[in-house]
Design a protein around this motif. Structure first.
Motif, short mmCIF file in Angstrom:
data_model
loop_
_atom_site.label_atom_id
_atom_site.label_comp_id
_atom_site.label_asym_id
_atom_site.label_seq_id
_atom_site.Cartn_x
_atom_site.Cartn_y
_atom_site.Cartn_z
N MET A 60 -3.18 -3.84 10.23
CA MET A 60 -3.84 -2.80 9.47
C MET A 60 -4.77 -3.45 8.45
O MET A 60 -4.49 -4.53 7.94
CB MET A 60 -2.83 -1.91 8.74
CG MET A 60 -1.88 -1.17 9.65
SD MET A 60 -0.70 -0.13 8.75
CE MET A 60 -1.74 1.23 8.27
N THR A 61 -5.88 -2.79 8.17
CA THR A 61 -6.78 -3.26 7.13
C THR A 61 -6.94 -2.16 6.09
O THR A 61 -6.66 -1.00 6.36
CB THR A 61 -8.16 -3.63 7.70
OG1 THR A 61 -8.73 -2.48 8.33
CG2 THR A 61 -8.06 -4.75 8.71
N VAL A 62 -7.37 -2.54 4.90
CA VAL A 62 -7.49 -1.59 3.80
C VAL A 62 -8.90 -1.65 3.24
O VAL A 62 -9.49 -2.73 3.13
CB VAL A 62 -6.48 -1.90 2.69
CG1 VAL A 62 -6.66 -0.95 1.52
CG2 VAL A 62 -5.05 -1.78 3.23
N TYR A 228 1.54 1.74 -0.16
CA TYR A 228 1.20 2.45 -1.39
C TYR A 228 -0.16 3.13 -1.27
O TYR A 228 -0.33 4.29 -1.67
CB TYR A 228 1.18 1.48 -2.57
CG TYR A 228 0.78 2.14 -3.87
CD1 TYR A 228 1.73 2.76 -4.67
CD2 TYR A 228 -0.55 2.21 -4.26
CE1 TYR A 228 1.38 3.42 -5.83
CE2 TYR A 228 -0.92 2.86 -5.41
CZ TYR A 228 0.04 3.47 -6.20
OH TYR A 228 -0.32 4.12 -7.34
N ILE A 229 -1.12 2.44 -0.70
CA ILE A 229 -2.48 2.97 -0.63
C ILE A 229 -2.58 4.14 0.34
O ILE A 229 -3.23 5.15 0.05
CB ILE A 229 -3.48 1.85 -0.26
CG1 ILE A 229 -3.61 0.87 -1.43
CG2 ILE A 229 -4.84 2.43 0.10
CD1 ILE A 229 -4.44 -0.34 -1.14
N GLY A 597 4.92 3.61 0.51
CA GLY A 597 4.62 5.04 0.42
C GLY A 597 5.59 5.77 -0.51
O GLY A 597 5.18 6.67 -1.26
N LEU A 598 6.87 5.38 -0.48
CA LEU A 598 7.85 5.97 -1.39
C LEU A 598 7.50 5.67 -2.85
O LEU A 598 7.61 6.54 -3.73
CB LEU A 598 9.25 5.45 -1.07
CG LEU A 598 9.90 5.96 0.22
CD1 LEU A 598 11.20 5.21 0.48
CD2 LEU A 598 10.17 7.47 0.12
N ILE A 599 7.06 4.44 -3.11
CA ILE A 599 6.67 4.07 -4.48
C ILE A 599 5.50 4.93 -4.94
O ILE A 599 5.47 5.41 -6.07
CB ILE A 599 6.33 2.57 -4.55
CG1 ILE A 599 7.59 1.73 -4.35
CG2 ILE A 599 5.68 2.23 -5.89
CD1 ILE A 599 7.32 0.25 -4.22
#
Length: 691
Positions: A60-62, A228-229, A597-599
């Motif tokens: 994956m990339t962001v 998170y993102i 994602g939970l954070i």
């Protein structure tokens, strides 16, 4: 690449963009300046390399738009004069590098895995990236007005980038979050991958009868930050895909498979290793079916926006010929459509030349007439699919952001379609079942077409985000489009040596450049591995079609579920491609993404409660997570240099003897440190994000 859906809780809401542009159309500020050109070019090359490492490692990339904007602001402050539009121009070029890297790493390493290439030749690699990137820029220019002004799409990262640029112009201090997190992420990566005294994953398995249940979690901060993102919605769906594969698919297969077939897959492996072997050989192909179905569904859903984009383009041509048309305001001035059409047509020539250099007639073993027919077909298909999927990518970026864009899904659909057509086209002269080398050459041809399309689609999604940010701050679209091309050129020049360096240092998938290397150190390159398996499987006729069919059924079920959620106007949605990503990613990548994602979810709840608002506007968590990713990725590239020079991924590793420990005690220490430090980063990210 990105892969998935929905805005993150840390991104600004749509209400942040109310009102006109930050810089009015009547105000003219310097945009493309020498320092902006230089910084944009350099940052594009650097971020291309960093994202290449991240994508090859985790699949994956962001989006680099926000980190690029913050870095640009910090660097431009050193100059006596700078402005927000210069900052925007720099981030426009820089983020193009990150996106082009995604297009390259998702496809071209497949040529290594097919044993068609033994490295990354500079001219060929650079040319594929350059041609695909430029047509991606050109194809999105006619879509800007339709998607940004008329379609009322969110473009979440574009909005976030615009707000970061405005905050910086007002005196924001977000650079410190990226700097601190970057140093921390770099240190973690150095201790994990360089010195090897901190564990980078934990794994285990449980056997119940014949069924094997495997579970693992990566301990890298980049994976945590990716989760998170993308936010809890997407992180949950990615984990759901992993759960389908690892908690349902693998146990059922190990329980029901023919013992001889199972033995041929797992060999002497047990526990976690056995589960991993089954996933690699069979279960991940459910992801192929799900991704192909999701890509086709995206095309069906986007027929109307694509039609509107084409109509808008034709209207622009007619207006350009009408001398009575009033002057277009600065903030709505695109590259002239005649330049766009002429440039797109001209790109057919270099693409044709690249194909003739890469596609080997001798390797295919076909006549000259059929060879040239294959080349022409490849060029035409690359253009048609490139435009369609650039439109899809641009629209999906507006819905879910470029980090979540399902680029690999549409690329798999492209490669599968091209492979099936080539199977018919070349089948008159090739018996693929007899000559495996010809099958590999044909598969490489399909990969090459897919690479051009993938680069175009990746750039298209990023470009639309940048143009949205430019619309918010009051930039000139034509200047941004010029800088997008500059960013593509910079990244194209940098990507080949970076890829060659990473391959030499680590190896990709199950292909190692030298004897004696540790296979566990290889970069997984999950998308490229999948692309090579799909293309080669079509020609070798050994694709596990039952698994692919199951993936199709799973995808259909997810689509029906998502439509049901839509009918109920649920805030939780289930884009099929997010689940498909989880199916073909190893579970040790899905788990930390889910934790991230939970954070994001709990930090957003805490921030909202404290602020008494409906939705927090803080960017701290997003910047901090971006810094962690950047730090880990850059150290991964820097470590590749000594690894490649010494031809050993353990060149800097500390041995148990150096610490006076037994191998068992050292392994326990390594795992314990990894878990403790990972937990510490989770807590740190939460504390930063909730403020």
């Amino acid at each position: 690449m990105p892969e998935s859906t929905s805005t993150t809780s840390s991104e600004p809401s749509a209400r942040a963009q109310t009102g006109g542009p930050y810089i009015s159309a009547s105000t003219s500020l310097p945009e493309i300046t020498p320092k902006a050109l230089f910084l944009g070019f350099i940052l594009s090359a650097v971020l291309a390399g960093a994202n290449a490492y991240l994508g090859l490692k985790v699949g994956m990339t962001v989006s680099a738009s926000i980190p690029a904007a913050v870095i640009s602001m910090a660097l431009l402050k050193a100059f006596k004069e700078s402005n927000i539009l210069e900052n925007n121009i720099v981030q426009t070029a820089a983020s193009a590098g990150e996106s082009l890297a995604a297009g390259v790493i998702f496809t071209l390493p497949a040529l290594i895995m097919l044993r068609y290439w033994e490295g990354f030749p500079f001219l060929e690699t650079m040319s594929v990236a350059l041609c695909g990137g430029i047509i991606g820029v050109l194809f999105t220019i006619p879509l800007r007005r339709a998607l940004i002004l008329e379609a009322e799409l969110q473009f979440p990262e574009g909005i976030a980038t615009g707000e970061v640029l405005k905050a910086g112009d007002r005196g924001g201090g977000g650079a410190k979050y990226i700097a601190i997190a970057g140093l921390a992420g770099a240190a973690m990566q150095f201790f994990q991958t360089g010195l090897k005294v901190v564990g980078d994953s934990v794994s285990g398995a449980v056997t119940a009868g014949k069924s094997v249940f495997g579970i693992a979690s990566g301990l890298g901060v980049a994976l945590l930050s990716v989760g998170y993102i993308v936010g809890l919605n997407i992180a949950t769906l990615v984990f759901l895909g992993g759960a389908i594969a690892w908690f349902v698919g693998i146990p059922l297969y190990t329980a029901l498979a023919d013992p001889a077939t199972l033995q041929s897959i797992v060999g002497d492996a047990t526990g976690w290793d056995a589960a991993l072997s089954v996933w690699d050989a069979r279960i991940r192909y459910m992801g192929v079916g799900a991704m192909a179905t999701g890509g086709l569904w995206a095309l069906v859903a986007l027929i109307e926006p694509i039609r509107d984009g084409i109509r808008s383009s034709m209207d622009a041509v007619r207006r350009a010929k009408d001398e009575s048309t009033p002057d277009i305001t600065r903030t709505e001035r695109d590259t002239p459509i005649n330049f766009v059409l002429g440039g797109a047509a001209a790109m057919a020539v270099p693409i044709f030349i690249v194909f003739t250099f890469v596609v080997d007639q001798t390797g295919l073993g076909i006549s000259s007439g059929l060879y040239w027919l294959t080349i022409v077909f490849g060029v035409l298909f690359a253009f048609v699919a490139g435009f369609l999927f650039s439109s899809v990518a641009g629209y999906m970026a507006g819905l879910v952001g470029s980090s979540n864009n399902p680029i690999s899904g549409v690329t798999i659909a492209t490669i599968l379609t091209v492979s099936l057509i080539l199977l018919v086209l070349l089948g008159s002269q090739i018996d693929f079942a007899v000559d495996t080398s010809q099958a590999a050459a044909a598969a490489a041809t399909a990969i090459l077409v897919g690479a051009v399309v993938c680069c175009a689609a990746a750039i298209a999604g990023d470009n639309m985000q940048d143009l949205k940010a430019g619309h918010i701050v009051g930039a000139t679209p034509m200047n941004q489009q010029i800088m997008q091309v500059v960013g593509v050129v910079a990244a194209s020049l940098a990507i080949a040596p970076v890829m060659d360096l990473l391959f030499s240092a680590y190896g990709f998938g199950d292909v190692l450049p030298r004897a004696g290397m540790d296979p566990s150190e290889a970069l997984a390159a999950p998308q490229a591995t999948l692309m090579s398996s799909v293309a080669d499987g079509v020609f070798s006729r050994n694709l596990p079609w039952t698994m692919i069919g199951l993936g199709v059924l799973i995808a259909i079920a997810i689509i029906v579920w998502d439509k049901w959620l839509e009918s109920r106007e649920s805030s939780f949605r289930a884009p099929v491609l997010a689940v498909a990503v989880g199916i073909y990613l190893p579970i040790d990548l899905s788990v930390p993404i889910f934790i991230g994602g939970l954070i994001a979810y709990f930090a957003a709840r805490s921030a909202t409660k404290k602020a008494g608002e409906e939705e927090p506007e803080s960017q701290r968590g997003l910047l901090f997570a971006s810094g962690l990713i950047t730090g880990e990725a850059l150290v991964g590239i820097f470590l590749a240099i000594p690894f490649a020079i010494q031809e050993d991924a353990n060149a800097l590793a500390i041995s148990p003897d150096m610490l006076g420990l037994s191998p068992a005690a050292f392994a326990t220490m390594e795992q314990t440190l990894g878990v403790v430090l990972f937990a510490g980063f989770c807590f740190w990210l939460y504390q930063v994000a909730k403020k």
